[in-house]
Design an enzyme around this catalytic site. Structure first.
Site, PDB file in Angstrom:
ATOM      1  N   LEU A  19      -3.583  -4.041   0.981  1.00 24.49           N
ATOM      2  CA  LEU A  19      -2.298  -3.235   1.188  1.00 24.49           C
ATOM      3  C   LEU A  19      -1.222  -3.567  -0.015  1.00 24.49           C
ATOM      4  O   LEU A  19      -1.002  -4.839  -0.297  1.00 24.49           O
ATOM      5  CB  LEU A  19      -1.769  -4.304   2.299  1.00 24.49           C
ATOM      6  CG  LEU A  19      -2.319  -3.910   3.742  1.00 24.49           C
ATOM      7  CD1 LEU A  19      -1.667  -4.884   4.897  1.00 24.49           C
ATOM      8  CD2 LEU A  19      -2.195  -2.546   4.293  1.00 24.49           C
ATOM      9  N   CYS A 100      -5.944   6.526  -1.519  1.00 22.55           N
ATOM     10  CA  CYS A 100      -4.438   6.303  -1.667  1.00 22.55           C
ATOM     11  C   CYS A 100      -3.843   7.792  -1.432  1.00 22.55           C
ATOM     12  O   CYS A 100      -4.053   8.593  -2.384  1.00 22.55           O
ATOM     13  CB  CYS A 100      -3.874   5.380  -2.864  1.00 22.55           C
ATOM     14  SG  CYS A 100      -2.100   5.339  -2.942  1.00 22.55           S
ATOM     15  N   LYS A 139     -13.576   3.233  -1.021  1.00 25.06           N
ATOM     16  CA  LYS A 139     -12.695   3.256   0.010  1.00 25.06           C
ATOM     17  C   LYS A 139     -12.171   4.718   0.080  1.00 25.06           C
ATOM     18  O   LYS A 139     -11.380   4.891  -0.906  1.00 25.06           O
ATOM     19  CB  LYS A 139     -11.362   2.327   0.201  1.00 25.06           C
ATOM     20  CG  LYS A 139     -10.595   2.445   1.503  1.00 25.06           C
ATOM     21  CD  LYS A 139     -10.014   0.952   1.644  1.00 25.06           C
ATOM     22  CE  LYS A 139      -8.916   0.980   2.758  1.00 25.06           C
ATOM     23  NZ  LYS A 139      -7.842   1.779   2.384  1.00 25.06           N
TER      24      LYS A 139
HETATM   25  C1  FMN Z   1       2.189  -0.800   2.791  1.00 23.66           C
HETATM   26  C2  FMN Z   1       0.556  -0.477   2.624  1.00 23.66           C
HETATM   27  C3  FMN Z   1      -0.161  -0.410   1.376  1.00 23.66           C
HETATM   28  C4  FMN Z   1      -1.406  -0.044   1.137  1.00 23.66           C
HETATM   29  N1  FMN Z   1      -2.160  -0.179   0.098  1.00 23.66           N
HETATM   30  C5  FMN Z   1      -3.386   0.193  -0.236  1.00 23.66           C
HETATM   31  C6  FMN Z   1      -4.010  -0.225  -1.259  1.00 23.66           C
HETATM   32  O1  FMN Z   1      -3.508  -0.751  -2.293  1.00 23.66           O
HETATM   33  N2  FMN Z   1      -5.384   0.420  -1.309  1.00 23.66           N
HETATM   34  C7  FMN Z   1      -5.936   0.918  -0.453  1.00 23.66           C
HETATM   35  O2  FMN Z   1      -7.092   1.321  -0.589  1.00 23.66           O
HETATM   36  N3  FMN Z   1      -5.288   1.298   0.739  1.00 23.66           N
HETATM   37  C8  FMN Z   1      -3.971   0.888   0.765  1.00 23.66           C
HETATM   38  N4  FMN Z   1      -3.331   1.010   2.054  1.00 23.66           N
HETATM   39  C9  FMN Z   1      -4.157   1.702   3.344  1.00 23.66           C
HETATM   40  C10 FMN Z   1      -4.843   0.700   3.958  1.00 23.66           C
HETATM   41  O3  FMN Z   1      -5.718  -0.191   3.275  1.00 23.66           O
HETATM   42  C11 FMN Z   1      -5.427   1.218   5.301  1.00 23.66           C
HETATM   43  O4  FMN Z   1      -6.418   2.121   4.965  1.00 23.66           O
HETATM   44  C12 FMN Z   1      -4.556   1.754   6.279  1.00 23.66           C
HETATM   45  O5  FMN Z   1      -3.191   1.129   6.536  1.00 23.66           O
HETATM   46  C13 FMN Z   1      -5.088   2.117   7.584  1.00 23.66           C
HETATM   47  O6  FMN Z   1      -5.374   0.725   8.073  1.00 23.66           O
HETATM   48  P1  FMN Z   1      -4.660   0.046   9.284  1.00 23.66           P
HETATM   49  O7  FMN Z   1      -4.401   0.984  10.332  1.00 23.66           O
HETATM   50  O8  FMN Z   1      -5.537  -1.306   9.546  1.00 23.66           O
HETATM   51  O9  FMN Z   1      -3.506  -0.542   8.652  1.00 23.66           O
HETATM   52  C14 FMN Z   1      -2.015   0.498   2.299  1.00 23.66           C
HETATM   53  C15 FMN Z   1      -1.570   0.917   3.663  1.00 23.66           C
HETATM   54  C16 FMN Z   1      -0.180   0.339   3.630  1.00 23.66           C
HETATM   55  C17 FMN Z   1       0.712   0.516   5.017  1.00 23.66           C
END
Ligand code: FMN
Length: 324
Positions: A19, A100, A139
């Site tokens: 994140l 991303c 990912k």
């Molecule tokens: C604030 C934020 C930052 C994120 N940063 C990344 C990141 O650096 N790399 C990545 O692969 N995904 C990133 N994501 C995506 C998350 O890893 C994840 O795939 C997405 O939030 C869905 O999963 P969740 O519902 O469990 O949050 C980010 C998501 C959010 C909301």
């Protein structure tokens, strides 16, 4: 620092999803403090940035965090390999960001744009594996849009290139974070691959983890936003997977304790001004279950002193306890 950075992938049932701007060293330390053995992941680290400055604050990490994956974002093979080499002494594995959706990332061909160039993604995986000898994972999302879903072909190509597992965030790039993650598609992917698949997207409770695992039969889950405001979630999911134990979600009083610790550690790390600004992203998650959450959140985000924030948090708890 001498650490055992080896990761036993057979044991990994939960991954802390990367994140950016959230999952820093403090965030990860609080997950470990709440007993999880999950695989930690750094925020995405730009390979370009790391090559220009091999010692940025974003790669802060600590011994207790292991196993720890470093996530790299980028599309230039030489930069990705150089960045991975810089991280090799510290990384349990390198995760490649192919998911991303952010415009400023995808315009240069990074993040989810890599799903449009699967050969390049595979070359990067192979080159990093060869040069670092580290395990490499990836990912990604379902594809660019609902008409361009190529996650199965993409994952199969990555499997052939040698990734040790994949994590699928089951939304398309066009969806960003809207709608629901489609776990049925994770099941389709599990059926197609011989390597482990971790399910990602909208898993915010033990019950959702259970439902997702039952449906998809995947190796484990990757959780992001569900941890914001509840550092016990990874451990509670692990316990459920290990022996069926269901541990209750923390109540408001425990969440406020967690929030106070989080705030204190970020203020120590970043200083009061920056630490408090950083923490504004979290209030909603911590107190969302409280019925006056929005009123208090709008107050909390205006405060500039740690002491004032602590006072408001005590008041929230007091009012909550009084009202039963
Ligand atoms: C604030 C934020 C930052 C994120 N940063 C990344 C990141 O650096 N790399 C990545 O692969 N995904 C990133 N994501 C995506 C998350 O890893 C994840 O795939 C997405 O939030 C869905 O999963 P969740 O519902 O469990 O949050 C980010 C998501 C959010 C909301």
């Amino acid at each position: 620092m001498q650490v055992n950075k080896e990761v036993n992938l057979n044991e990994i049932k939960v991954i802390q999803a990367p994140l950016a701007g959230i999952s820093d060293i403090v965030f990860r330390s609080l997950i470990r403090k709440h007993k999880s053995k999950c695989l930690m992941t750094t925020e995405m680290i730009s390979s370009e940035m790391l090559c220009n400055n091999p010692n940025p604050r974003i790669i802060d990490f600590a011994e207790f965090e292991y196993p720890l994956a470093f996530q790299l974002v980028g599309h230039k093979i030489d930069k990705m390999v150089r960045a991975a080499k810089i991280l090799t002494p510290f990384a349990s594995l390198i995760d490649i960001n192919c998911g991303c959706p952010v415009k400023k990332v995808v315009v240069s061909g990074d993040g989810c744009a890599m799903m449009k160039t699967p050969e390049l993604a595979c070359d990067i995986v192979q080159a990093i594996k060869e040069e670092t000898k580290l395990p490499v994972s990836a990912k990604f999302r379902l594809g660019w849009s609902s008409n361009e879903e190529n996650y199965i072909e993409f994952a199969k190509a990555l499997e052939k290139a040698g990734v040790c597992f994949v994590t699928l965030h089951s939304r398309t790039r066009s969806q960003l974070y809207s709608g629901c993650a489609d776990w049925n598609k994770i099941k389709l992917l599990v059926d197609e691959l011989n390597i482990p698949v971790y399910a990602n997207g909208d898993i915010k409770s033990v019950e959702e983890a259970k439902n997702c695992l039952d449906l998809t039969k995947c190796k484990g889950v990757s959780i992001g936003r569900g941890i914001m405001g509840d550092f016990t979630l990874p451990y509670r999911i692990e316990r459920y997977i290990e022996d069926g134990t269901i541990i209750d979600e923390p109540d408001l009083s425990l969440k406020i304790e967690m929030l106070k610790t989080h705030l204190k550690l970020e203020v120590e790390r970043m200083g009061e001004k920056n630490g408090i600004k950083f923490m504004r992203k979290f209030y909603n998650y911590y107190i969302s279950s409280y019925k006056n959450a929005s009123k208090y959140r709008s107050v909390l985000v205006t405060l500039e002193k740690e002491e004032e924030i602590l006072k408001v948090l005590d008041e929230i708890l007091l009012v909550h306890n009084k009202n039963g």
